[in-house]
Scaffold this motif. Structure first.
Motif, PDB file in Angstrom:
ATOM      1  N   LEU A   1       8.939 -12.318  26.471  1.00  0.00           N
ATOM      2  CA  LEU A   1       8.831 -12.214  25.014  1.00  0.00           C
ATOM      3  C   LEU A   1       8.981 -13.556  24.316  1.00  0.00           C
ATOM      4  O   LEU A   1       8.697 -13.658  23.106  1.00  0.00           O
ATOM      5  N   GLU A   2       9.431 -14.557  25.032  1.00  0.00           N
ATOM      6  CA  GLU A   2       9.652 -15.864  24.420  1.00  0.00           C
ATOM      7  C   GLU A   2       8.350 -16.415  23.834  1.00  0.00           C
ATOM      8  O   GLU A   2       7.275 -16.294  24.426  1.00  0.00           O
ATOM      9  N   GLY A   3       8.465 -17.000  22.652  1.00  0.00           N
ATOM     10  CA  GLY A   3       7.321 -17.627  21.992  1.00  0.00           C
ATOM     11  C   GLY A   3       6.592 -16.734  21.013  1.00  0.00           C
ATOM     12  O   GLY A   3       5.778 -17.215  20.217  1.00  0.00           O
ATOM     13  N   LEU A   4       6.862 -15.413  21.059  1.00  0.00           N
ATOM     14  CA  LEU A   4       6.192 -14.507  20.136  1.00  0.00           C
ATOM     15  C   LEU A   4       6.861 -14.538  18.761  1.00  0.00           C
ATOM     16  O   LEU A   4       8.080 -14.636  18.652  1.00  0.00           O
ATOM     17  N   ASN A   5       6.047 -14.413  17.727  1.00  0.00           N
ATOM     18  CA  ASN A   5       6.549 -14.352  16.355  1.00  0.00           C
ATOM     19  C   ASN A   5       5.992 -13.088  15.713  1.00  0.00           C
ATOM     20  O   ASN A   5       4.834 -13.041  15.305  1.00  0.00           O
ATOM     21  N   ILE A   6       6.820 -12.043  15.648  1.00  0.00           N
ATOM     22  CA  ILE A   6       6.376 -10.726  15.171  1.00  0.00           C
ATOM     23  C   ILE A   6       6.662 -10.628  13.679  1.00  0.00           C
ATOM     24  O   ILE A   6       7.816 -10.626  13.254  1.00  0.00           O
ATOM     25  N   THR A   7       5.600 -10.499  12.890  1.00  0.00           N
ATOM     26  CA  THR A   7       5.744 -10.644  11.440  1.00  0.00           C
ATOM     27  C   THR A   7       5.847  -9.332  10.667  1.00  0.00           C
ATOM     28  O   THR A   7       6.152  -9.344   9.470  1.00  0.00           O
ATOM     29  N   SER A   8       5.611  -8.188  11.315  1.00  0.00           N
ATOM     30  CA  SER A   8       5.713  -6.917  10.586  1.00  0.00           C
ATOM     31  C   SER A   8       7.110  -6.322  10.677  1.00  0.00           C
ATOM     32  O   SER A   8       7.424  -5.347   9.984  1.00  0.00           O
ATOM     33  N   GLY A   9       7.951  -6.859  11.569  1.00  0.00           N
ATOM     34  CA  GLY A   9       9.306  -6.341  11.724  1.00  0.00           C
ATOM     35  C   GLY A   9       9.442  -5.215  12.718  1.00  0.00           C
ATOM     36  O   GLY A   9      10.524  -4.640  12.857  1.00  0.00           O
ATOM     37  N   LEU A  10       8.369  -4.861  13.451  1.00  0.00           N
ATOM     38  CA  LEU A  10       8.425  -3.715  14.360  1.00  0.00           C
ATOM     39  C   LEU A  10       8.246  -4.132  15.818  1.00  0.00           C
ATOM     40  O   LEU A  10       7.302  -4.852  16.163  1.00  0.00           O
TER      41      LEU A  10
END
Length: 455
Positions: free
Chosen positions: A117-126
């Motif tokens: 999961l490292e490096g991911l930027n989840i912008t919707s909060g889910l």
């Protein structure tokens, strides 16, 4: 998608995701319940409400994704315009919402920071986690770390019915009720032949994976406890004798309320109280909201009537605020902060020995002389704090073959105190007295304690 007829599990999950303020949404459901489809539908409605954002879908292995999740997404969402990018491992919806798919596997030789999961930027909060029974809490912590850029984070965690489901515990600790369903929730899409065939499964597996009633792991101390100890439709009779048992934890007491049912020839755990950070006077009020001494029944109507009270000897030695014992304070009249009832306890080292008490409790459970109402059992799974259910399913032997303390054993300690005080010998069963009338005088009540050590 607009014409879908959702089952109750799927509808509940989507409603909770869109409407509630819950940060943690946990689902524990049986085989064939429609939980995989529920995840796909939840991602669909979430993506539609959050254009130009991103979310995260996690499962335990790449093989599981290819065999289970991917076919379900393809079935429902390709017709809706979703497109898969194999290079980046993500689906893109028509409104440019991106759903990253990741399997979470970290060799034990690698540091926890080295994960998929490292490096991911989840912008919707889910973030959505499937197959939680194959993963550990670590994946939830790491997923939360990917939700930094979005709004208030939401973590949906789904898994099969296993004992000690960590994702259910995580949600309940955050005061988020878990979503619990058996396979029957999806019976409209499951054949009667399938339900007939699963009757041939080992009973323990059928109860867990179909009925959503997982059994404790091997090594549990009270392995005599089964679902047959949970009774449905039990009704309280005020003529029956009631008792209360307390474990005096430091600001974390556990209270069990038991009633002897002469028809079942068993003591029924019909209520419990497991507060945290509470004073004795506050505890007394909680107790009196559920049960009260028989002599005070006119002052506390519609409560379980008590004829006995017991606890551990520590209750006779200290109070959380005064030099008096906890027993002495609880003996006070309700107007003075007590419950108006004397307590019984023992100091005999044979009785107070933990192993002796545990073995006696095991014997009584094996004889079905200790049962629990369905209401208490079901509420215990959803309790934000401790409960009898959580305690009995986690109470295990350590590597020295002694009871292992995990912080949940307090209700079982209370049960053990009840047993060593009232049920040590088969002849010592004051709880088996059935009252001919609905009242008992204080004088008669006090006589119950004339040959015991009590306040």
């Amino acid at each position: 998608m607009n014409k879908l007829k959702l089952n109750e599990l799927q509808a509940t999950l989507i409603k909770r995701l869109l409407v509630s303020d819950d940060h943690f949404i946990s689902v524990r459901a049986g085989w064939g319940s429609g939980k995989t489809s529920a995840l796909v539908f939840a991602l669909a409605v979430w993506s539609e409400a959050h254009p130009n954002k991103s979310s995260l879908l996690i499962t335990d292995t790449a093989g599981r994704y290819r065999q289970v999740l991917a076919p379900e997404i393809q079935k429902w969402m390709i017709p809706e315009g979703w497109v898969y990018n194999g290079l980046n491992g993500c689906w893109t919806t028509p409104n440019n919402h991106v759903i990253y798919t990741r399997s979470y596997f970290r060799p034990g030789t690698q540091d926890a920071s080295q994960n998929s999961l490292e490096g991911l930027n989840i912008t919707s909060g889910l973030a959505v986690i499937d197959e939680c029974q194959m993963l550990t809490e670590e994946v939830a912590f790491k997923a939360l770390g990917r939700l930094r850029s979005g709004p208030t984070p939401k973590l949906v965690m789904v898994g099969l019915p296993v004992w000690g489901a960590w994702w259910v515990d995580m949600a309940t600790k955050a005061n988020c009720d878990p979503i619990l369903f058996s396979s029957h929730v999806n019976k409209a899409n499951l054949s009667s032949d399938w339900f007939e065939a699963i009757k041939n499964l080992p009973e323990e597996e059928r109860l867990a994976m179909v009925e959503n009633q997982p059994r404790p792991k091997s090594g549990m101390i009270y392995n005599e406890w089964t679902m047959n100890h949970i009774i449905d439709g039990w009704e309280y009779n005020p003529n029956w004798s009631g008792r209360i048992a307390i474990d005096f934890g430091f600001r974390k007491p556990s209270v069990l309320i038991l009633v002897h049912d002469p028809n079942l020839r068993a003591d029924i755990i019909c209520a419990e109280i497991n507060p945290q950070e509470i004073t004795l006077s506050e505890l007394a009020k909680l107790i009196l909201s559920k049960a009260a001494p028989r002599a005070l029944k006119d002052r506390f109507p519609n409560t379980i009537l008590l004829d006995g009270a017991s606890g551990d000897k520590a209750g006779a030695q200290r109070s959380d605020r005064t030099a008096q014992s906890s027993f002495r304070e609880l003996k006070l009249d309700p107007n003075e902060g007590g419950i108006g009832m004397p307590f019984k306890w023992v100091t005999d080292p044979i009785r107070t020995d933990i192993m002796n008490g545990v073995l006696r409790v095991k014997r009584l459970i094996g004889q079905r002389k200790i049962l629990c109402t369905r209401e208490v059992w079901e509420a215990g799974e959803r309790a934000s704090g401790n409960s009898f259910r959580k305690a009995i399913l986690s109470y295990a032997w350590d590597n020295k073959e002694a009871p292992k303390k995990d912080g949940r054993e307090d209700p079982l300690d209370a049960l053990r105190y009840d047993v060593i005080n009232w049920l040590w010998r088969d002849s010592e069963l004051p709880s088996m007295i059935e009252h001919e009338t609905n009242s008992i005088t204080q004088k008669k009540y006090n006589q119950l304690f004339s040959k015991t050590k009590g306040f």
